[in-house]
Scaffold this motif. Sequence first.
Motif, PDB file in Angstrom:
ATOM      1  N   PHE A 188       0.873  -1.175   0.000  1.00  0.00           N
ATOM      2  CA  PHE A 188       0.000   0.000   0.000  1.00  0.00           C
ATOM      3  C   PHE A 188       0.907   1.220   0.000  1.00  0.00           C
ATOM      4  O   PHE A 188       2.108   1.109   0.251  1.00  0.00           O
ATOM      5  CB  PHE A 188      -0.952   0.011   1.204  1.00  0.00           C
ATOM      6  N   THR A 189       0.347   2.373  -0.279  1.00  0.00           N
ATOM      7  CA  THR A 189       1.144   3.596  -0.290  1.00  0.00           C
ATOM      8  C   THR A 189       1.651   3.892   1.117  1.00  0.00           C
ATOM      9  O   THR A 189       0.848   4.057   2.046  1.00  0.00           O
ATOM     10  CB  THR A 189       0.314   4.782  -0.801  1.00  0.00           C
ATOM     11  N   PRO A 190       2.968   3.960   1.331  1.00  0.00           N
ATOM     12  CA  PRO A 190       3.486   4.148   2.689  1.00  0.00           C
ATOM     13  C   PRO A 190       3.061   5.484   3.304  1.00  0.00           C
ATOM     14  O   PRO A 190       2.974   6.505   2.620  1.00  0.00           O
ATOM     15  CB  PRO A 190       5.007   4.105   2.502  1.00  0.00           C
ATOM     16  N   ILE A 191       2.806   5.441   4.587  1.00  0.00           N
ATOM     17  CA  ILE A 191       2.603   6.642   5.397  1.00  0.00           C
ATOM     18  C   ILE A 191       3.939   6.934   6.076  1.00  0.00           C
ATOM     19  O   ILE A 191       4.533   6.056   6.705  1.00  0.00           O
ATOM     20  CB  ILE A 191       1.501   6.414   6.446  1.00  0.00           C
TER      21      ILE A 191
ATOM     22  N   ASP B 270       3.959   3.857   8.545  1.00  0.00           N
ATOM     23  CA  ASP B 270       3.058   2.711   8.376  1.00  0.00           C
ATOM     24  C   ASP B 270       3.293   2.229   6.950  1.00  0.00           C
ATOM     25  O   ASP B 270       2.972   2.930   5.994  1.00  0.00           O
ATOM     26  CB  ASP B 270       1.612   3.160   8.590  1.00  0.00           C
ATOM     27  N   SER B 271       3.887   1.053   6.804  1.00  0.00           N
ATOM     28  CA  SER B 271       4.289   0.608   5.470  1.00  0.00           C
ATOM     29  C   SER B 271       4.254  -0.908   5.387  1.00  0.00           C
ATOM     30  O   SER B 271       4.196  -1.610   6.400  1.00  0.00           O
ATOM     31  CB  SER B 271       5.697   1.113   5.142  1.00  0.00           C
ATOM     32  N   GLY B 272       4.305  -1.400   4.158  1.00  0.00           N
ATOM     33  CA  GLY B 272       4.313  -2.838   3.952  1.00  0.00           C
ATOM     34  C   GLY B 272       4.917  -3.191   2.617  1.00  0.00           C
ATOM     35  O   GLY B 272       4.999  -2.367   1.704  1.00  0.00           O
TER      36      GLY B 272
ATOM     37  N   HIS C 227      -6.937  -5.673  11.195  1.00  0.00           N
ATOM     38  CA  HIS C 227      -7.654  -6.250  10.069  1.00  0.00           C
ATOM     39  C   HIS C 227      -6.973  -7.538   9.652  1.00  0.00           C
ATOM     40  O   HIS C 227      -5.849  -7.847  10.069  1.00  0.00           O
ATOM     41  CB  HIS C 227      -7.679  -5.262   8.895  1.00  0.00           C
ATOM     42  N   MET C 228      -7.631  -8.291   8.798  1.00  0.00           N
ATOM     43  CA  MET C 228      -7.042  -9.500   8.227  1.00  0.00           C
ATOM     44  C   MET C 228      -5.919  -9.106   7.265  1.00  0.00           C
ATOM     45  O   MET C 228      -5.956  -8.043   6.636  1.00  0.00           O
ATOM     46  CB  MET C 228      -8.099 -10.295   7.482  1.00  0.00           C
TER      47      MET C 228
ATOM     48  N   VAL D  85      -3.565  -6.253   1.644  1.00  0.00           N
ATOM     49  CA  VAL D  85      -3.147  -5.732   2.945  1.00  0.00           C
ATOM     50  C   VAL D  85      -4.338  -5.646   3.888  1.00  0.00           C
ATOM     51  O   VAL D  85      -4.219  -5.936   5.078  1.00  0.00           O
ATOM     52  CB  VAL D  85      -2.407  -4.384   2.797  1.00  0.00           C
ATOM     53  N   HIS D  86      -5.513  -5.236   3.384  1.00  0.00           N
ATOM     54  CA  HIS D  86      -6.776  -5.399   4.105  1.00  0.00           C
ATOM     55  C   HIS D  86      -7.459  -6.587   3.440  1.00  0.00           C
ATOM     56  O   HIS D  86      -8.248  -6.435   2.520  1.00  0.00           O
ATOM     57  CB  HIS D  86      -7.638  -4.150   4.023  1.00  0.00           C
TER      58      HIS D  86
END
Length: 474
Positions: free
Chosen positions: A223-226, A252-254, A347-348, A353-354
């Motif tokens: 997802f787009t990193p925060i 917040d990143s992945g 979340h799952m 990611v969600h």
Amino acid sequence: MFSAATYAERRKTLCARLSERGEKGLVLLPGHSASPMNYTDNAYPFRQDSSFLYYFGHDHEGLTGVIDLDAEESWYFDKGFSMDDIIWSGALATPEELAARCGAEKYGAENTLEQMIADAQKKQRPIHILPIYRADTRMRLVHLLDCGVTEANTYISEPLIQEVVAMRSIKSIEEVMEIELALETSYAMYANALAATRPGASERQIASILHSTLALAGSTASFTPICTGRGQILHNHDYTHILHSGNMLLIDSGAESPNHYASDITRTFPVSGTFTDQQRDVYAIVLAAQEAAIAKCAPEIPFVDCHLTAATTIASGLRDLGLLKGAVEDIVDAGAHALFFPHGLGHMLGLDVHDMEGLGEDYVGYDETYKRSEQFGLRGLRLARKLQRGFVVTVEPGCYFIPALMEQWEAEGTCKDFINFETAKQFSEFGGIRIEDDVYISRDGHRILGQQIPKTIAGIEGRMHASSQRLCGC
């Protein structure tokens, strides 16, 4: 891709589960097409539909999967490639070879697919699809099903949604290993970001480090990193600010694994390398909330109970700081804590990611027993139902001081019996703190996935101090 046997078994299981419910006909799973940015040949990076990936595995455009519930067989359809495709993009394997790689019994071209759908409709065989979340997929279905734009929704199958969610919710060992691979990249992202964070750095500099770490690992962002010094904005993607001493940086990143399984990690740390007393107090509350919520995670425990455990811990800590007042149970029952913790616990996590929320959030996180609350904060909880062995969930409590929200609640008198608004105003420049880890639900409890990324106060300050010493040559 996983083995052909993995995808064949998944399709066989889906077929059996739907047949047990008395469902007949065809399951139609369209893959994604390329999505142009501003003209056809300039496309966004391609990302396959996750349910197509789960059941057929192939990760390029122009594909469709069909599961024939009556014949108990699956078809792989490929638009094929032209000489222009070979010149510009290189040749792919043949449709026959690609069908074999995902264990499909049969394969065909686009005209065969169109004829199959037309024949099924002529014989009044049911056609089952999942919810449509992309316009180009909708138009493809409109063409295949020979229907109107909104009429395509009539083919959305609730039994199919429910069975896909049930299957994708339980992660196999090989799926958990993929999430662990993504978390290896997350570890490198945070190690590099921590080392580079200092007063005078910009949010954009740190964000670029996250992106370069992903690229060097051969990965992409899930997802787009925060990456922000203004953590009170929950999903802040603006990287335009300079970081100053006294700020905290929330990231917040992945990452995605080779097979597109996601990681999702959040850390908040002091730009100067040392927490202020006020930051230390609030950080300790959020960390205690996360640890308490994770400790509660186990099979048959409703995730809403984990959320309320975190909420109770935050309410108790903020009451000790003078921000809240009254009995902690009453504070949480009234939802007063949500002024500072306005989102759900987690979340799952999986191929999305969600995970699976494109199929309908309430199908994923709720059921006949657990219904969505109307209370502010609690209504944002994405997962409430009982945890099961094999789930992978995120656990991410936070504490934020959002001036506009505090002003609104004070003006409206919301929860005024539980909130010390004058004390809260002393935190109006504080920002926000969130801590997140990815948690596997095991037979007897849980396991935090991935290599440990510093999150204790001592661990963060120690890592940042060591990094600063290396940079200055001390």
